[in-house]
Structures are given as C-alpha cells and as structure tokens.
Design an enzyme around this catalytic site. Structure first.
Site, PDB file in Angstrom:
ATOM      1  N   SER A 139      52.202  -3.312  15.951  1.00  0.00           N
ATOM      2  CA  SER A 139      52.260  -4.577  16.675  1.00  0.00           C
ATOM      3  C   SER A 139      51.219  -4.565  17.782  1.00  0.00           C
ATOM      4  O   SER A 139      51.261  -3.713  18.673  1.00  0.00           O
ATOM      5  CB  SER A 139      53.669  -4.761  17.255  1.00  0.00           C
ATOM      6  OG  SER A 139      53.764  -5.952  17.991  1.00  0.00           O
ATOM      7  N   HIS A 153      64.217  -6.015  22.720  1.00  0.00           N
ATOM      8  CA  HIS A 153      63.336  -6.939  21.998  1.00  0.00           C
ATOM      9  C   HIS A 153      63.645  -8.385  22.348  1.00  0.00           C
ATOM     10  O   HIS A 153      62.737  -9.221  22.412  1.00  0.00           O
ATOM     11  CB  HIS A 153      63.432  -6.747  20.485  1.00  0.00           C
ATOM     12  CG  HIS A 153      62.381  -7.535  19.752  1.00  0.00           C
ATOM     13  ND1 HIS A 153      62.599  -8.811  19.285  1.00  0.00           N
ATOM     14  CD2 HIS A 153      61.088  -7.234  19.460  1.00  0.00           C
ATOM     15  CE1 HIS A 153      61.496  -9.262  18.715  1.00  0.00           C
ATOM     16  NE2 HIS A 153      60.560  -8.333  18.807  1.00  0.00           N
ATOM     17  N   HIS A 193      51.381  -8.531  14.094  1.00  0.00           N
ATOM     18  CA  HIS A 193      52.105  -7.355  13.636  1.00  0.00           C
ATOM     19  C   HIS A 193      51.889  -7.169  12.145  1.00  0.00           C
ATOM     20  O   HIS A 193      51.812  -8.123  11.387  1.00  0.00           O
ATOM     21  CB  HIS A 193      53.596  -7.391  14.002  1.00  0.00           C
ATOM     22  CG  HIS A 193      54.404  -8.449  13.324  1.00  0.00           C
ATOM     23  ND1 HIS A 193      54.756  -9.620  13.939  1.00  0.00           N
ATOM     24  CD2 HIS A 193      54.956  -8.504  12.095  1.00  0.00           C
ATOM     25  CE1 HIS A 193      55.479 -10.360  13.125  1.00  0.00           C
ATOM     26  NE2 HIS A 193      55.618  -9.705  11.997  1.00  0.00           N
TER      27      HIS A 193
END
Length: 204
Positions: free
Chosen positions: A71, A153, A177
């Site tokens: 990512s 997250h 990502h």
C-alpha cells in the site's frame, strides 16, 4: 513504485471490492492453511537460555493463499499547505496502523508488516515524500477483517475521508494498493542470520 496505473475500475470504494477484483474469488474462497494461527515455531529451532533459537539459514515453506499487500502513499507533488495537512493529520494514523500490524499482527492474521520510505537509489537518502507498507497475511479474509473492523484501519479510513472532503479536486496525494494471493510454489522466503521475528520467520 509504478509510474502509472491501469485506469478506473468499477470494483472500488466499498467493503469487499478487493476480493471482487480477483476473478478467481468467484469460485474459490481463497482460504489459508488450516490451523495456521495455532502453529508453533519449528523448522529445526533449538532452545538457548530458554528461548527459541533458529538455525543460521532458514527457508520458510510457502503458505496456501498467502495474501500480500503493498500500500503506497505519494505526496511528492503536494503544495506546502496540503503537504502539512498530510503530515499532521493523515500520516499519524497510517503509521499507527502499520505499527499495530508490525507489533501485534498475530492478532489480525498478519505474519509481517514493514512500513518503508522510498530513498534515492544512489545516495540512499530519504525525504522524497513517498512511502509504502508491505504486509503478509495468512489469507485474504484476515486482511479484509482488519481493513473493515479494526480500529487502526478505521481511523485511517476516517481520516482520509476528512482529508479528501477538505481538499476536494485540489488533492494531489496519490494512493494505491496492490494485493496478491499466492500459491505455495509462487513464494520463496530465505533468511540468513536473522532474528526469529524477521519477515515470514514469524510464521514458523
């Protein structure tokens, strides 16, 4: 990092889109090795002062449907105001999320996570305003679960929503990502003289 992307895709901006972008997921649940979470450290380790001690050279066997995510973040073209907003508001929760996966990844099915800065290939100096995280999960479902449910997250996701709303069309931050789901024969992990927490050694 890649210099370009393939173009707009439909499977994006909703929970589950990552799985939907993998055609094989229509017929395969992409489950990992059974019992991977409870596996104890082996691979010829011995005890030294009560602690596991690995051989000098270790090769880690490939895992079924090992899920790899890279990512990336690139704010190198941002104007000073946006750059400061990114560093003050967006980057801190990102770093906390990467540190959680690095230090407590076993709670989320993550074998290893490294957060890295792009450096000059000649001088090895940083400061190019480009970073990426590289993480290995025991299966795709574990990565999905951390992304959708874990506070670290969710904090990243929430901060980005505010960031995007604030900057709108003026936002120059580039994010990406890449996700791979690999068969055992597609993986090669070999470690020489490394501590037992290095990379995929944590999976033993």
């Amino acid at each position: 990092m890649r210099d370009s992307v393939s173009g707009p895709i439909k499977e994006h901006v909703y929970w589950g889109s990552m799985r939907d972008r993998l055609p094989v997921s229509q017929t395969d649940e992409l489950l990992g090795d059974p019992g991977e979470e409870s596996k104890q450290k082996t691979n010829g380790s011995t005890s030294q002062n009560g602690k596991p001690h690995l051989p000098e050279r270790v090769r880690v066997q490939g895992k079924k449907n090992l899920t790899v995510i890279r990512s990336g973040q690139d704010w190198s073209t941002a104007l000073p105001e946006e750059r400061q907003i990114y560093l003050d508001a967006m980057q801190p929760p990102l770093v906390r999320g990467m540190e959680y996966l690095r230090d407590h990844g076993d709670e989320a099915g993550c074998f290893s996570c490294r957060f890295m800065e792009i450096v000059d290939p000649v001088t090895a100096k940083g400061g190019h305003d480009r970073t990426f995280g590289l993480a290995y999960f025991d299966n795709l479902a574990s990565l999905e679960r951390w992304s959708k449910e874990h506070r670290t997250h969710l904090a990243i996701f929430a901060e980005f929503a505010k960031y995007a709303k604030r900057l709108g069309d003026q936002m120059s931050l580039a994010l990406f990502h890449e996700v791979l789901v690999l068969e055992p024969e597609q993986q090669v992990f070999e470690y020489i003289g490394c501590h037992d927490g290095t990379g995929m050694l944590s999976s033993l």
